[in-house]
Design a protein around this motif. Structure first.
Motif, mmCIF file in Angstrom:
data_model
loop_
_atom_site.group_PDB
_atom_site.id
_atom_site.type_symbol
_atom_site.label_atom_id
_atom_site.label_comp_id
_atom_site.label_asym_id
_atom_site.label_seq_id
_atom_site.Cartn_x
_atom_site.Cartn_y
_atom_site.Cartn_z
ATOM 1 N N GLY A 35 26.599 -22.136 23.098
ATOM 2 C CA GLY A 35 26.158 -23.364 22.444
ATOM 3 C C GLY A 35 24.695 -23.670 22.719
ATOM 4 N N ILE A 36 24.262 -23.489 23.956
ATOM 5 C CA ILE A 36 22.857 -23.724 24.305
ATOM 6 C C ILE A 36 21.961 -22.744 23.565
ATOM 7 C CG2 ILE A 36 21.192 -23.543 26.197
ATOM 8 C CD1 ILE A 36 23.369 -24.734 28.019
ATOM 9 N N LEU A 37 22.366 -21.475 23.511
ATOM 10 C CA LEU A 37 21.561 -20.485 22.802
ATOM 11 C C LEU A 37 21.462 -20.805 21.308
ATOM 12 C CD1 LEU A 37 22.738 -17.194 24.521
ATOM 13 C CD2 LEU A 37 20.516 -18.315 24.740
ATOM 14 N N VAL A 38 22.542 -21.237 20.704
ATOM 15 C CA VAL A 38 22.512 -21.615 19.286
ATOM 16 C C VAL A 38 21.612 -22.819 19.096
ATOM 17 C CG1 VAL A 38 23.919 -22.536 17.405
ATOM 18 C CG2 VAL A 38 24.744 -20.596 18.733
ATOM 19 N N ILE A 42 18.160 -22.875 16.819
ATOM 20 C CA ILE A 42 17.990 -23.751 15.660
ATOM 21 C C ILE A 42 16.760 -24.657 15.825
ATOM 22 C CG2 ILE A 42 19.025 -25.701 14.419
ATOM 23 C CD1 ILE A 42 21.755 -24.394 14.942
ATOM 24 N N PHE A 43 16.609 -25.252 16.995
ATOM 25 C CA PHE A 43 15.579 -26.287 17.156
ATOM 26 C C PHE A 43 14.310 -25.817 17.832
ATOM 27 C CE2 PHE A 43 19.560 -28.702 16.836
ATOM 28 C CZ PHE A 43 19.246 -29.495 15.762
ATOM 29 N N ASN A 44 14.175 -24.554 18.154
ATOM 30 C CA ASN A 44 12.981 -24.069 18.818
ATOM 31 C C ASN A 44 12.059 -23.313 17.846
ATOM 32 O OD1 ASN A 44 11.337 -23.853 21.030
ATOM 33 N ND2 ASN A 44 12.237 -21.938 21.744
ATOM 34 N N SER A 45 12.195 -23.588 16.570
ATOM 35 C CA SER A 45 11.384 -22.875 15.569
ATOM 36 C C SER A 45 10.042 -23.535 15.355
ATOM 37 C CB SER A 45 12.117 -22.822 14.241
ATOM 38 O OG SER A 45 13.317 -22.120 14.402
#
Length: 45
Positions: A35-38, A42-45
Motif C-alpha cells: 500500500g505504501i509503495l502504491v 501515485i503521488f510522487n510524480s
C-alpha cells in the motif's frame, strides 16, 4: 532420554497459535508495504 520420545505425541497447540499469529502479521506487513509503495508511486510524480 531420547529413547522416551515418541514422534507425534508432543502437544504443539502453542506453537501452532504462534505460527498462525506470525503468518497473519506477515500478511499485514506485506499489505501495508505494498500500500505504501502504491501510494508513493501515485503521488510522487
Amino acid at each position: 532420554m531420547a529413547e522416551n520420545h515418541e514422534h507425534g505425541k508432543m502437544d504443539i497447540t502453542e506453537q501452532e497459535k504462534t505460527f498462525e499469529g506470525f503468518v497473519k502479521a506477515s500478511i499485514w506487513v506485506a499489505g501495508v508495504a505494498i500500500g505504501i509503495l502504491v501510494f508513493l508511486a501515485i503521488f510522487n510524480s
